[in-house]
Each structure stands twice: as structure tokens, then as C-alpha cells.
Design a protein around this motif. Structure first.
Motif, PDB file in Angstrom:
ATOM      1  N   VAL A   1       0.845  -1.195   0.000  1.00 58.47           N
ATOM      2  CA  VAL A   1       0.000   0.000   0.000  1.00 58.47           C
ATOM      3  C   VAL A   1       0.881   1.247   0.000  1.00 58.47           C
ATOM      4  CG1 VAL A   1      -1.820   1.268   1.216  1.00 58.47           C
ATOM      5  CG2 VAL A   1      -1.780  -1.240   1.276  1.00 58.47           C
ATOM      6  N   VAL A   2       0.498   2.243  -0.785  1.00 52.74           N
ATOM      7  CA  VAL A   2       1.250   3.502  -0.841  1.00 52.74           C
ATOM      8  C   VAL A   2       0.978   4.328   0.410  1.00 52.74           C
ATOM      9  CG1 VAL A   2       1.569   5.667  -2.098  1.00 52.74           C
ATOM     10  CG2 VAL A   2       1.182   3.534  -3.356  1.00 52.74           C
ATOM     11  N   ALA A   3       2.040   4.835   1.006  1.00 52.64           N
ATOM     12  CA  ALA A   3       1.917   5.708   2.178  1.00 52.64           C
ATOM     13  C   ALA A   3       2.939   6.830   2.066  1.00 52.64           C
ATOM     14  CB  ALA A   3       2.132   4.924   3.471  1.00 52.64           C
ATOM     15  N   SER A   4       2.658   7.922   2.740  1.00 53.17           N
ATOM     16  CA  SER A   4       3.632   9.001   2.849  1.00 53.17           C
ATOM     17  C   SER A   4       4.728   8.583   3.821  1.00 53.17           C
ATOM     18  CB  SER A   4       2.934  10.271   3.352  1.00 53.17           C
ATOM     19  OG  SER A   4       3.886  11.252   3.720  1.00 53.17           O
ATOM     20  N   CYS A   5       5.872   9.216   3.723  1.00 54.20           N
ATOM     21  CA  CYS A   5       6.924   8.996   4.714  1.00 54.20           C
ATOM     22  C   CYS A   5       6.703   9.849   5.960  1.00 54.20           C
ATOM     23  CB  CYS A   5       8.295   9.339   4.118  1.00 54.20           C
ATOM     24  SG  CYS A   5       8.858   8.187   2.852  1.00 54.20           S
ATOM     25  N   TYR A   6       5.717  10.729   5.915  1.00 56.21           N
ATOM     26  CA  TYR A   6       5.562  11.739   6.958  1.00 56.21           C
ATOM     27  C   TYR A   6       4.318  11.527   7.801  1.00 56.21           C
ATOM     28  CZ  TYR A   6       8.865  13.823   3.690  1.00 56.21           C
ATOM     29  OH  TYR A   6       9.913  14.028   2.853  1.00 56.21           O
ATOM     30  N   ALA A   7       4.279  12.225   8.919  1.00 50.61           N
ATOM     31  CA  ALA A   7       3.164  12.128   9.857  1.00 50.61           C
ATOM     32  C   ALA A   7       2.979  13.456  10.576  1.00 50.61           C
ATOM     33  CB  ALA A   7       3.425  11.007  10.866  1.00 50.61           C
ATOM     34  N   VAL A   8       1.899  13.540  11.345  1.00 52.53           N
ATOM     35  CA  VAL A   8       1.623  14.614  12.298  1.00 52.53           C
ATOM     36  C   VAL A   8       1.193  15.939  11.656  1.00 52.53           C
ATOM     37  CG1 VAL A   8       2.573  16.032  14.173  1.00 52.53           C
ATOM     38  CG2 VAL A   8       3.139  13.611  14.039  1.00 52.53           C
ATOM     39  N   ILE A   9       1.874  16.375  10.602  1.00 43.01           N
ATOM     40  CA  ILE A   9       1.612  17.698  10.022  1.00 43.01           C
ATOM     41  C   ILE A   9       0.253  17.697   9.318  1.00 43.01           C
ATOM     42  CG2 ILE A   9       2.419  19.443   8.395  1.00 43.01           C
ATOM     43  CD1 ILE A   9       5.253  18.398   8.921  1.00 43.01           C
ATOM     44  N   PRO A  10      -0.670  18.570   9.726  1.00 38.40           N
ATOM     45  CA  PRO A  10      -2.029  18.548   9.166  1.00 38.40           C
ATOM     46  C   PRO A  10      -2.120  19.241   7.809  1.00 38.40           C
ATOM     47  CG  PRO A  10      -1.856  20.281  10.805  1.00 38.40           C
ATOM     48  CD  PRO A  10      -0.530  19.566  10.809  1.00 38.40           C
ATOM     49  N   SER A  11      -3.153  18.878   7.074  1.00 39.64           N
ATOM     50  CA  SER A  11      -3.476  19.550   5.815  1.00 39.64           C
ATOM     51  C   SER A  11      -4.346  20.768   6.114  1.00 39.64           C
ATOM     52  CB  SER A  11      -4.230  18.600   4.879  1.00 39.64           C
ATOM     53  OG  SER A  11      -3.489  17.430   4.635  1.00 39.64           O
ATOM     54  N   PHE A  12      -4.427  21.686   5.176  1.00 40.18           N
ATOM     55  CA  PHE A  12      -5.328  22.814   5.344  1.00 40.18           C
ATOM     56  C   PHE A  12      -5.725  23.342   3.969  1.00 40.18           C
ATOM     57  CE2 PHE A  12      -1.243  24.879   4.932  1.00 40.18           C
ATOM     58  CZ  PHE A  12      -1.515  26.048   4.231  1.00 40.18           C
ATOM     59  N   SER A  13      -6.822  24.084   3.964  1.00 38.75           N
ATOM     60  CA  SER A  13      -7.328  24.660   2.717  1.00 38.75           C
ATOM     61  C   SER A  13      -7.148  26.163   2.736  1.00 38.75           C
ATOM     62  CB  SER A  13      -8.804  24.313   2.533  1.00 38.75           C
ATOM     63  OG  SER A  13      -8.979  22.917   2.399  1.00 38.75           O
ATOM     64  N   LEU A  14      -6.685  26.690   1.627  1.00 35.24           N
ATOM     65  CA  LEU A  14      -6.524  28.128   1.458  1.00 35.24           C
ATOM     66  C   LEU A  14      -7.436  28.542   0.315  1.00 35.24           C
ATOM     67  CD1 LEU A  14      -4.896  30.554   2.532  1.00 35.24           C
ATOM     68  CD2 LEU A  14      -3.225  30.125   0.736  1.00 35.24           C
ATOM     69  N   GLY A  15      -8.691  28.877   0.688  1.00 30.82           N
ATOM     70  CA  GLY A  15      -9.686  29.141  -0.340  1.00 30.82           C
ATOM     71  C   GLY A  15      -9.968  27.856  -1.093  1.00 30.82           C
ATOM     72  N   PRO A  16      -9.905  27.882  -2.397  1.00 34.82           N
ATOM     73  CA  PRO A  16     -10.147  26.658  -3.185  1.00 34.82           C
ATOM     74  C   PRO A  16      -8.935  25.735  -3.247  1.00 34.82           C
ATOM     75  CG  PRO A  16      -9.691  28.493  -4.650  1.00 34.82           C
ATOM     76  CD  PRO A  16      -9.716  29.067  -3.256  1.00 34.82           C
ATOM     77  N   ILE A  17      -7.819  26.155  -2.674  1.00 32.73           N
ATOM     78  CA  ILE A  17      -6.574  25.385  -2.754  1.00 32.73           C
ATOM     79  C   ILE A  17      -6.440  24.475  -1.542  1.00 32.73           C
ATOM     80  CG2 ILE A  17      -4.073  25.501  -2.937  1.00 32.73           C
ATOM     81  CD1 ILE A  17      -4.387  28.279  -4.146  1.00 32.73           C
ATOM     82  N   PHE A  18      -6.244  23.173  -1.777  1.00 32.19           N
ATOM     83  CA  PHE A  18      -6.007  22.195  -0.715  1.00 32.19           C
ATOM     84  C   PHE A  18      -4.519  21.888  -0.647  1.00 32.19           C
ATOM     85  CE2 PHE A  18      -6.859  18.767   2.148  1.00 32.19           C
ATOM     86  CZ  PHE A  18      -5.961  17.759   1.815  1.00 32.19           C
ATOM     87  N   ILE A  19      -3.924  22.123   0.526  1.00 30.11           N
ATOM     88  CA  ILE A  19      -2.500  21.860   0.728  1.00 30.11           C
ATOM     89  C   ILE A  19      -2.368  20.730   1.735  1.00 30.11           C
ATOM     90  CG2 ILE A  19      -0.267  22.820   1.396  1.00 30.11           C
ATOM     91  CD1 ILE A  19      -1.343  25.566   0.669  1.00 30.11           C
ATOM     92  N   SER A  20      -1.813  19.623   1.313  1.00 28.35           N
ATOM     93  CA  SER A  20      -1.733  18.445   2.175  1.00 28.35           C
ATOM     94  C   SER A  20      -0.583  18.546   3.168  1.00 28.35           C
ATOM     95  CB  SER A  20      -1.575  17.173   1.337  1.00 28.35           C
ATOM     96  OG  SER A  20      -0.282  17.117   0.757  1.00 28.35           O
ATOM     97  N   GLY A  21      -0.745  17.879   4.289  1.00 21.61           N
ATOM     98  CA  GLY A  21       0.335  17.804   5.269  1.00 21.61           C
ATOM     99  C   GLY A  21       1.553  17.112   4.704  1.00 21.61           C
ATOM    100  N   HIS A  22       1.320  16.198   3.752  1.00 24.45           N
ATOM    101  CA  HIS A  22       2.437  15.504   3.099  1.00 24.45           C
ATOM    102  C   HIS A  22       3.343  16.494   2.377  1.00 24.45           C
ATOM    103  CE1 HIS A  22       4.588  12.624   0.558  1.00 24.45           C
ATOM    104  NE2 HIS A  22       4.234  13.360  -0.483  1.00 24.45           N
ATOM    105  N   HIS A  23       2.758  17.417   1.614  1.00 27.61           N
ATOM    106  CA  HIS A  23       3.572  18.380   0.870  1.00 27.61           C
ATOM    107  C   HIS A  23       4.222  19.399   1.810  1.00 27.61           C
ATOM    108  CE1 HIS A  23       1.169  16.817  -2.561  1.00 27.61           C
ATOM    109  NE2 HIS A  23       2.320  16.981  -3.182  1.00 27.61           N
ATOM    110  N   LEU A  24       3.529  19.771   2.869  1.00 27.00           N
ATOM    111  CA  LEU A  24       4.136  20.674   3.848  1.00 27.00           C
ATOM    112  C   LEU A  24       5.340  20.006   4.510  1.00 27.00           C
ATOM    113  CD1 LEU A  24       0.990  22.213   5.586  1.00 27.00           C
ATOM    114  CD2 LEU A  24       2.590  23.372   4.055  1.00 27.00           C
TER     115      LEU A  24
END
Length: 311
Positions: free
Chosen positions: A245-268
Motif C-alpha cells: 500500500v502507498v503511504a507518505s513517509c511523513y506524519a503529524v503535520i495537518p493539511s489545510f485549505s486556502l480558499g479553493p486550494i487544498f495543501i496536504s500535510g504531506h507536501h508541507l
């Protein structure tokens, strides 16, 4: 007659760029040294009370230098546990500071609730490692190994967020697919759910997970189980395939939305870990065991957890 010859300026420019980058790295390291916590306070008794009760071994101190340039052994509270019975994190840090030796430090146990730190995967989870005919257990991975990622290619492990095959049992989420596929990971670990990077604790029956061949599989059940070990390998790709199963290497950091833009905790998280990722690419030596603590946590991550108040 004087003959003028043109010389390429690319080499000097590259050298200047490299020198500038190295100066920035050294400056960052020096700043981290300045903000490092001070040594054990002199007003705290050095003797650990013999009457200290025995508590479950899930909460503990670490004997850790906690420095990017120099090793300064000391005992400190470095894990993100949730204290109970009115005990505060400051109380736990003070008790840790009473230890003068590594044995004293690692013998201390505390009353704690659930663990909320970066745990990731149990020791028994498996991954595909380049050069091996069969999947290997998570506990057998090392820095420098090439493992299968969500991008469908192998990527190098450059560091660990945790590498601890201890006997303590830890709470994990069991995500069971429509066939024999089962993934175990910690509650705050990130993975694709319904095509978006989310925490494992958000998983529910009927949602989809992503397999290594990019096939979506429907979850049949989500349960909590107790398993041993905690391992969090970091790859340059930022993803890893665990138990198919595919998983991120990261944890804990939450995602958030900036208007119509979704920024995942993975990318942060990829942005936050970029300094370690780039420096380790240039200087692989910082991925060696001496740059990790006793529980296999890289010093850069420990600095992040301490500096930004998540422990």
C-alpha cells in the motif's frame, strides 16, 4: 602582440554558488546551536528518588546529545506522550534532568496516556527493497537502501524518523482491504485516502487506499491493534510502499485549505524536511547511526519537534 583569450566563467560561478550554500548550512547549524536547550539545571537534585513508582514502559526519557554540531549527552524528555493524573510535560522534563548517566536516564518510566509522536510502522511491516527477491521487514531497513515508492520506482532511504524495534507495544491502525491486503500504521501517519493525503485516523470502511500499481482498493474494516516496534524511513521521493500500500513517509503535520486550494500535510512535510533531504544528498554521512538517537530518530527531526513545541 597581446592575445586575449576568453575563459569560461561557469566553473568559478559554480564554486561561488557552492561556497554560498555551505556558508548558509554552517550558519544554520550555528543558529541551532545557540537555541539548543541548556544543560541540566544545577538546582535540580542529581539523585533519582528510590521511591519513584514503576509505570508502564511506554513513556521514557532519552539519553541524547540533541545537537547538530557537537555531542552533549544529557537526559531529557523528548517524546510526545500525553501525561495523565495531573502530570505536566514540565514535570517529566524535570525528572529526566535528574539522571546523570545513560542507565539512570533510560530506567525512568512515567504515568502516561496515549502516545502522539511520530511512530509510523511496526517492525513486522514489509517493503520491497531493491535487490531482494522477497519483501523485507521494516526493522531490517538501513540508510542507503532503495525501496519501492508510490511513484512506481525505487528511492533511497536517507534518514529515519524512528527506528526502534523495542518490545514496548504501540497502538496502530489496521487498515484491511478487500483481499488479504492489510496495512498497519500510526494514527497520525499520512497516506492517500480517497485520492487525498490524510491521517490514518480519518480512515473508514468504504474509503479507498492506493496500491503500488496505482490501483484503488476499498477498505473493508478499520481497527486498532497493539504491535511492537516503530519505524519511519524517509525516502527522497517522500513516499513508500508498505505491505503493498502507498503511504507518505511523513506524519503529524495537518493539511489545510486556502480558499479553493487544498495543501496536504504531506507536501508541507516535504518542504519542512527539504534542508535535511538536500544536505544528506550532498553529504550522505549525516544519515549514519551517530546522527540518530537511541530510538533511531534523526537529530534534525528531534530539533524540529523540540523547537516547534510538539513534545
Amino acid at each position: 602582440m597581446i592575445t586575449l583569450t576568453s575563459k569560461s566563467t561557469s566553473a568559478p560561478s559554480n564554486r561561488l554558488a557552492l561556497q554560498s550554500m555551505l556558508r548558509s548550512i554552517v550558519l544554520l547549524a550555528l543558529v541551532l546551536e545557540l537555541v539548543e536547550p541548556s544543560a541540566i539545571p544545577s538546582d535540580i537534585p542529581s539523585e533519582i528518588p528510590s521511591s519513584m513508582p514503576s509505570f508502564p514502559p511506554s513513556g521514557r526519557c532519552d539519553w541524547e546529545g540533541f545537537s547538530l554540531l557537537f555531542w552533549r549527552p544529557k537526559c531529557q524528555w523528548v517524546n510526545s506522550y500525553n501525561p495523565v493524573n495531573g502530570t505536566t510535560v514540565d514535570d517529566l522534563r524535570e525528572l529526566c534532568a535528574r539522571a546523570n548517566t545513560q542507565d539512570e536516564c533510560e530506567a525512568i518510566r512515567y504515568p502516561v496516556g496515549s502516545y502522539s509522536g511520530v511512530q509510523c510502522f511496526p517492525s513486522s511491516s514489509t517493503v520491497e527493497r531493491y535487490g531482494d527477491d522477497e519483501p523485507v521487514r521494516m526493522e531490517d531497513l538501513r540508510v542507503g537502501d532503495k525501496v519501492m515508492t508510490g511513484e512506481g520506482a525505487y528511492s533511497i532511504i536517507y534518514a529515519f524518523g524512528h527506528k526502534d524495534a523495542g518490545k514496548d507495544t504501540i497502538d496502530y491502525y489496521e487498515l484491511r482491504g478487500s483481499d488479504s491486503t492489510v496495512l498497519y500504521l500510526s494514527s497520525d501517519h499520512i497516506l492517500p485516502l480517497n485520492g487525498k493525503m490524510r491521517f490514518a485516523k480519518e480512515a473508514a470502511s468504504g474509503m479507498t487506499i492506493t496500491l503500488k500499481d496505482n490501483v484503488q482498493m476499498v477498505l473493508q474494516s478499520v481497527n486498532k491493534v497493539h504491535m511492537q516496534g516503530r519505524h519511519a524511513p524517509y525516502t527522497y521521493a517522500g513516499t513508500i510502499v508498505v505491505d503493498g500500500v502507498v503511504a507518505s513517509c511523513y506524519a503529524v503535520i495537518p493539511s489545510f485549505s486556502l480558499g479553493p486550494i487544498f495543501i496536504s500535510g504531506h507536501h508541507l512535510a516535504k518542504i519542512i524536511f527539504a534542508p535535511l533531504r538536500y544536505v544528506s544528498f550532498l553529504y550522505p554521512v549525516i544519515g549514519k547511526p551517530e546522527w540518530h538517537s537511541g530510538d533511531g530518530q534523526h537529530r534534525y527531526q528531534k530539533w524540529l519537534l523540540h523547537t516547534f513545541g510538539t513534545e
